[in-house]
Design a protein around this motif. Structure first.
Motif, PDB file in Angstrom:
ATOM      1  N   MET A  30       0.835  -1.207   0.000  1.00 59.05           N
ATOM      2  CA  MET A  30       0.000   0.000   0.000  1.00 59.05           C
ATOM      3  C   MET A  30       0.872   1.261   0.000  1.00 59.05           C
ATOM      4  O   MET A  30       0.550   2.245  -0.682  1.00 59.05           O
ATOM      5  CB  MET A  30      -0.935  -0.022   1.220  1.00 59.05           C
ATOM      6  CG  MET A  30      -1.972   1.081   1.233  1.00 59.05           C
ATOM      7  SD  MET A  30      -3.006   1.139  -0.259  1.00 59.05           S
ATOM      8  CE  MET A  30      -4.098  -0.251  -0.018  1.00 59.05           C
ATOM      9  N   ALA A  31       1.990   1.218   0.747  1.00 62.58           N
ATOM     10  CA  ALA A  31       2.889   2.378   0.777  1.00 62.58           C
ATOM     11  C   ALA A  31       3.451   2.645  -0.619  1.00 62.58           C
ATOM     12  O   ALA A  31       3.527   3.813  -1.063  1.00 62.58           O
ATOM     13  CB  ALA A  31       4.036   2.122   1.755  1.00 62.58           C
ATOM     14  N   ALA A  32       3.782   1.579  -1.324  1.00 63.05           N
ATOM     15  CA  ALA A  32       4.317   1.735  -2.684  1.00 63.05           C
ATOM     16  C   ALA A  32       3.268   2.361  -3.588  1.00 63.05           C
ATOM     17  O   ALA A  32       3.567   3.284  -4.370  1.00 63.05           O
ATOM     18  CB  ALA A  32       4.754   0.372  -3.218  1.00 63.05           C
ATOM     19  N   ALA A  33       2.016   1.863  -3.473  1.00 62.98           N
ATOM     20  CA  ALA A  33       0.946   2.360  -4.346  1.00 62.98           C
ATOM     21  C   ALA A  33       0.641   3.828  -4.069  1.00 62.98           C
ATOM     22  O   ALA A  33       0.459   4.630  -5.009  1.00 62.98           O
ATOM     23  CB  ALA A  33      -0.295   1.503  -4.155  1.00 62.98           C
ATOM     24  N   GLY A  35       1.533   7.243  -6.361  1.00 57.76           N
ATOM     25  CA  GLY A  35       0.426   8.104  -6.749  1.00 57.76           C
ATOM     26  C   GLY A  35      -0.657   7.384  -7.536  1.00 57.76           C
ATOM     27  O   GLY A  35      -1.492   8.023  -8.170  1.00 57.76           O
ATOM     28  N   VAL A  36      -0.667   6.056  -7.472  1.00 58.83           N
ATOM     29  CA  VAL A  36      -1.666   5.306  -8.249  1.00 58.83           C
ATOM     30  C   VAL A  36      -2.962   5.103  -7.471  1.00 58.83           C
ATOM     31  O   VAL A  36      -3.996   4.782  -8.062  1.00 58.83           O
ATOM     32  CB  VAL A  36      -1.101   3.948  -8.737  1.00 58.83           C
ATOM     33  CG1 VAL A  36       0.038   4.163  -9.720  1.00 58.83           C
ATOM     34  CG2 VAL A  36      -0.647   3.090  -7.573  1.00 58.83           C
ATOM     35  N   VAL A  37      -2.905   5.228  -6.161  1.00 62.93           N
ATOM     36  CA  VAL A  37      -4.134   5.202  -5.334  1.00 62.93           C
ATOM     37  C   VAL A  37      -3.991   6.241  -4.216  1.00 62.93           C
ATOM     38  O   VAL A  37      -2.886   6.723  -3.944  1.00 62.93           O
ATOM     39  CB  VAL A  37      -4.385   3.809  -4.678  1.00 62.93           C
ATOM     40  CG1 VAL A  37      -4.648   2.736  -5.704  1.00 62.93           C
ATOM     41  CG2 VAL A  37      -3.224   3.413  -3.765  1.00 62.93           C
ATOM     42  N   THR A  38      -5.130   6.558  -3.608  1.00 63.22           N
ATOM     43  CA  THR A  38      -5.125   7.396  -2.399  1.00 63.22           C
ATOM     44  C   THR A  38      -5.895   6.610  -1.336  1.00 63.22           C
ATOM     45  O   THR A  38      -6.551   5.603  -1.674  1.00 63.22           O
ATOM     46  CB  THR A  38      -5.844   8.742  -2.644  1.00 63.22           C
ATOM     47  OG1 THR A  38      -7.241   8.464  -2.852  1.00 63.22           O
ATOM     48  CG2 THR A  38      -5.258   9.487  -3.833  1.00 63.22           C
ATOM     49  N   PRO A  39      -5.891   7.054  -0.104  1.00 62.87           N
ATOM     50  CA  PRO A  39      -6.636   6.295   0.918  1.00 62.87           C
ATOM     51  C   PRO A  39      -8.125   6.178   0.578  1.00 62.87           C
ATOM     52  O   PRO A  39      -8.795   5.240   1.024  1.00 62.87           O
ATOM     53  CB  PRO A  39      -6.420   7.128   2.181  1.00 62.87           C
ATOM     54  CG  PRO A  39      -5.137   7.846   1.955  1.00 62.87           C
ATOM     55  CD  PRO A  39      -5.076   8.123   0.498  1.00 62.87           C
ATOM     56  N   ASP A  40      -8.601   7.117  -0.228  1.00 64.25           N
ATOM     57  CA  ASP A  40     -10.049   7.100  -0.520  1.00 64.25           C
ATOM     58  C   ASP A  40     -10.389   6.421  -1.848  1.00 64.25           C
ATOM     59  O   ASP A  40     -11.564   6.379  -2.231  1.00 64.25           O
ATOM     60  CB  ASP A  40     -10.577   8.542  -0.530  1.00 64.25           C
ATOM     61  CG  ASP A  40     -10.382   9.189   0.829  1.00 64.25           C
ATOM     62  OD1 ASP A  40     -10.552   8.475   1.838  1.00 64.25           O
ATOM     63  OD2 ASP A  40     -10.017  10.382   0.896  1.00 64.25           O
ATOM     64  N   GLN A  62     -14.985  -0.861  -1.193  1.00 60.29           N
ATOM     65  CA  GLN A  62     -14.055  -0.557  -0.092  1.00 60.29           C
ATOM     66  C   GLN A  62     -13.092   0.556  -0.524  1.00 60.29           C
ATOM     67  O   GLN A  62     -12.668   0.591  -1.680  1.00 60.29           O
ATOM     68  CB  GLN A  62     -13.218  -1.788   0.254  1.00 60.29           C
ATOM     69  CG  GLN A  62     -13.999  -2.949   0.854  1.00 60.29           C
ATOM     70  CD  GLN A  62     -14.458  -2.684   2.271  1.00 60.29           C
ATOM     71  OE1 GLN A  62     -13.812  -1.946   3.021  1.00 60.29           O
ATOM     72  NE2 GLN A  62     -15.602  -3.248   2.638  1.00 60.29           N
ATOM     73  N   THR A  63     -12.792   1.425   0.423  1.00 57.89           N
ATOM     74  CA  THR A  63     -11.688   2.380   0.167  1.00 57.89           C
ATOM     75  C   THR A  63     -10.380   1.625   0.442  1.00 57.89           C
ATOM     76  O   THR A  63     -10.396   0.509   0.969  1.00 57.89           O
ATOM     77  CB  THR A  63     -11.775   3.587   1.117  1.00 57.89           C
ATOM     78  OG1 THR A  63     -11.641   3.099   2.456  1.00 57.89           O
ATOM     79  CG2 THR A  63     -13.084   4.340   0.936  1.00 57.89           C
ATOM     80  N   LYS A 108      -2.728  -1.458 -10.611  1.00 56.36           N
ATOM     81  CA  LYS A 108      -2.366  -0.069 -10.329  1.00 56.36           C
ATOM     82  C   LYS A 108      -0.832   0.132 -10.389  1.00 56.36           C
ATOM     83  O   LYS A 108      -0.344   1.030 -11.052  1.00 56.36           O
ATOM     84  CB  LYS A 108      -2.905   0.346  -8.951  1.00 56.36           C
ATOM     85  CG  LYS A 108      -4.414   0.464  -8.903  1.00 56.36           C
ATOM     86  CD  LYS A 108      -4.854   1.639  -9.765  1.00 56.36           C
ATOM     87  CE  LYS A 108      -6.355   1.771  -9.863  1.00 56.36           C
ATOM     88  NZ  LYS A 108      -6.738   2.913 -10.697  1.00 56.36           N
ATOM     89  N   LEU A 109      -0.115  -0.706  -9.642  1.00 52.38           N
ATOM     90  CA  LEU A 109       1.348  -0.518  -9.614  1.00 52.38           C
ATOM     91  C   LEU A 109       2.032  -1.157 -10.822  1.00 52.38           C
ATOM     92  O   LEU A 109       2.904  -0.560 -11.454  1.00 52.38           O
ATOM     93  CB  LEU A 109       1.927  -1.151  -8.347  1.00 52.38           C
ATOM     94  CG  LEU A 109       1.995  -0.290  -7.101  1.00 52.38           C
ATOM     95  CD1 LEU A 109       2.372  -1.151  -5.896  1.00 52.38           C
ATOM     96  CD2 LEU A 109       3.035   0.816  -7.260  1.00 52.38           C
TER      97      LEU A 109
END
Lengths: 597, 151
Positions: A321-324, A328-333, A360-361, A381-382
């Protein structure tokens, strides 16, 4: 008469002169003849003592100066066969005082005749403690008063029994931090060395430099012995109180969950210092000879925290998740609709409960530890390029180079390894399967999240004293895998996760903490996952706004349950409570009040 | 007349004998004094040497004792010993709810541990006694008079 007297004196004078000449000629013959060199060499060899002086082994202290490893006096007990002996008396007395000595063996040794070439001295016991030696000495003196020199064979005597003092390694805290300290093989006479832990890693530094000296017996040539500097003393980053508290909680948890082994690492994210590192089972290094085989199961590493690789499971999702987020491919939301399965590389990946969790976020994905969601993040995403680039930056597949002996490592398959890597690896790696790491590797990597993206070198030695100077070891940044903003975002997401996750059991009243559970299957020797065997892990750090401690917990094959959330997570709050108490970290509300003043 | 004079000045035989014996005795006494001096100095040097050796052993024993006492102190102040003692004395582990945090101006937390090592003498191995005191008479005579200039 006069003639007679002159001839007598002349005769005597001549005789003495002849005798003197004989002596002189013999002296010249000896000094210049074939034996001269041999005699000369013999005389030289008897004129000095060649001695190797071994410096005292360096001591080991905790970060506040409490002694963790020192040296104590023991005695080598032996028999001087040249002295008059009473074998029965010696055998009876020594075998009753020292149970390790058998009467028959001592009797046979004591009855042995003196032979300067073969048997002049016999060692009976190598490590007799001070108290036992005192008993023997007292008895010897008492017997000597009644039977001086042991001359009367009908009276008891310990004549001929001698003892020589020497230093051996001693660990005053017993089992405390044994996995960090390692041990010193003092019982292997002639092959003594530091093994495991800091004893093994810093053996050369602790041992110092032995010095060989030639000491002449000629009083005119008397030598002053040089100062032999002792081995370097080590000051560890370990906090004795924290270590004891963590060990106590770990041992209690192990009794409850019946795991094969347990490991806890307490790490200071800001500096990389290891404050506590506990493992169960662990041995008493004072009794390493017996406990290495009786306490530690066969094939179990001495220090699982650094030597054993395992599939970490969902705690690895923190890195994915930190990598994603950093890429900049995802945000927490960012939302994801979980249908309960994700097909990739010919396999279908499902969640831990085989369920579908709907929309789900990313925070929700972490909160519910959804494999399907994280697989989607990694694959769609990544992508493999960025995923493995970030994992490389987090140091996965590489040793941390922690200053402890025998650090383990398992190669991490990446798309560059065409023989071992398959596309399915990307999916399994995203949720911590198909990747083997040591707990300390995970600590270093996740430590970057708790330290504004800066990854610190984990170490256990804070400083050392050598040649009269104290050299302190500075913290070392080994990489910045993610930005400070990403690190804070992940911490915030995982703080919310713990606060809202009702079954996590990992929240700590009064403190905001971030954390993630992990449950992983264990591959068997045939490569297939073992049924009903898991590794339960938890990683937590806090206080969330200024992390002072990162705690990593791993239980191998717990019996009571199989989940990280029920086995490992409940161990976090008591450990964290002890850490903040010993570390004088006030609860969040008090800290905000104090900082507002 | 000449013979009479010679007879008048000739020493009596017993006087000659006495003189010769005395000369021999004086030489012998000098020799004995030198030998005694030599023996005495040698004896003292040997005693000093042996004492030095014993002192070195004593120093080693003292170093061992210091190490042992440090280990003993470490054992007496270990958690295994101190925690039960503290409990016996009525101390209790604090309850987190009972802890009161206060700001103490000028206090920045517990200072880092610094182990001040004892300064070494930096002594190297070498002879303790100066060469002047280690020379025999022969060495001294040879060096001073017989070895020539600069010898």
């Amino acid at each position: 008469m006069k003639w007679l007297s002159v001839s007598r004196f002349t005769f005597l004078g001549g005789l003495l002169t002849l005798f003197s000449l004989l002596i002189i000629s013999r002296m010249i013959a000896i000094q210049t003849g074939p034996v001269a060199e041999e005699l000369n060499n013999w005389a030289k060899s008897q004129s000095y003592e060649r001695r190797i002086v071994y410096p005292e082994r360096g001591k080991i202290y905790d970060r506040w100066g409490h002694l963790l490893a020192g040296n104590k006096i023991v005695y080598e007990l032996g028999l001087e066969l040249r002295q008059h002996r009473n074998p029965q008396s010696i055998a009876l007395t020594l075998s009753s005082i020292l149970p390790s000595l058998k009467y028959e063996e001592v009797l046979a040794a004591a009855a042995m005749p003196y032979d300067p070439a073969k048997s002049a001295y016999i060692t009976l016991s190598q490590f007799v403690d001070e108290e036992t030696k005192q008993k023997i000495e007292t008895l010897k003196n008492e017997y000597d008063q009644v039977n001086p020199g042991g001359k009367n064979p009908n009276l008891p005597s310990l004549n001929g029994v001698v003892w020589t003092p020497k230093l051996i390694r001693f660990y005053p805290e017993g089992k405390l931090a044994a996995n960090v300290l390692g041990f010193y093989t003092y019982a292997n006479i002639g092959q003594e060395t530091g093994a495991q832990g800091v004893e093994g890693y810093y053996n050369t530094l602790l041992a110092g430099r032995p010095k060989e000296m030639v000491l002449p017996f000629d009083p005119y040539e008397m030598q002053a012995l040089p100062d032999i500097p002792p081995g370097a003393d080590l000051i560890l980053t370990i906090d004795r109180e924290m270590q004891a508290a963590v060990e106590k909680i770990l041992d209690r948890a192990m009794e409850k969950n019946g795991a094969k082994s347990g490991t806890v690492i307490v790490y200071q994210p800001e500096t990389g210092e290891i404050l506590a590192m506990a493992t169960n089972p662990r041995i008493d290094p004072n009794r390493y000879g017996s406990e290495l085989t009786t306490v530690l199961p066969k094939n179990m590493a001495y220090n699982n925290a650094v030597s054993t690789v395992y599939e970490p499971g969902s705690v690895f999702k923190v890195l994915t998740m930190a990598a994603a987020i950093d890429a900049g491919v995802v945000t927490p939301d960012t939302t994801f609709i979980d249908t309960g399965g994700y097909s990739y590389g010919g396999y279908v990946f499902r969640n831990w409960n085989q369920g579908a969790w709907g929309e789900q976020t990313m925070t929700g994905c972490m909160q519910h530890s959804l494999n399907v969601c994280l697989t989607w993040v990694a694959v769609e995403k990544l992508g493999k390029g960025k995923f493995y680039e970030y994992m490389e930056a987090f140091g996965i597949g590489h040793r941390t180079n922690i200053d402890l002996a025998l650090e383990g490592q398992f190669p991490f398959s990446t798309p560059l390894d065409s023989n071992t890597w398959q596309s399915v690896n990307l999916a399994t790696n995203s949720f911590g399967q198909g990747v083997a790491v040591t707990p300390i590797q995970m600590v270093q990597a996740i430590g970057a999240i708790a330290n504004d993206g800066k990854m610190m070198w984990p170490h256990v030695v804070k400083g050392y004293i050598q040649d009269g100077r104290q050299i302190n070891i500075d913290p070392l940044v080994v990489g910045t895998p993610v930005s400070a903003e990403t690190a804070r975002t992940i911490t915030k997401m995982l703080t919310i996760t713990l606060e809202e996750e009702s079954f996590s059991n990992a929240s700590v009243p009064g403190y905001s903490v971030a954390g993630k559970t992990g449950t992983a299957q264990i591959p068997g020797e045939d490569g297939y996952y073992l049924p009903n065997a898991t590794n339960a892990s938890f990683v937590g750090w806090g206080p969330s706004d200024d992390p002072k401690f990162l705690v990593y917990i791993w239980f191998e094959q717990p019996k009571a349950d199989s989940w990280g959330s029920t086995i490992a997570a409940p161990v976090f709050p008591p450990i964290f409570k002890e850490l903040v108490r010993i570390g004088n970290i006030p609860p969040d509300d008090i800290r905000s009040q104090l900082s507002g003043r | 007349m000449r013979q009479r004079l010679a007879q008048a000045y000739r020493q009596a035989p017993w006087r000659l004998q006495t003189r010769n014996i005395l000369s021999l005795l004086v030489g012998l006494v000098i020799l004995l004094v030198v030998a005694a001096l030599y023996l005495s100095i040698s004896g003292q040097a040997a005693t000093a040497g042996v004492e030095t050796r014993f002192l070195e052993y004593d120093r080693e024993a003292a170093q061992r004792k210091i190490a042992h006492l440090e280990a003993r102190y470490g054992q007496l102040t270990s958690l295994q010993v101190m925690l039960p003692r503290a409990k016996e004395l009525g101390f209790e582990e604090p309850n987190p709810d009972d802890i009161v945090y206060v700001v103490v101006p000028g206090y920045y937390g517990r200072p880092a541990y610094v182990e001040a090592p004892p300064p070494g003498t930096g002594r190297m191995q070498g002879p303790i006694i100066k060469p002047e005191y280690r020379q025999s008479i022969w060495d001294w005579l040879f060096k001073s008079y017989l070895s020539g200039p600069g010898g």
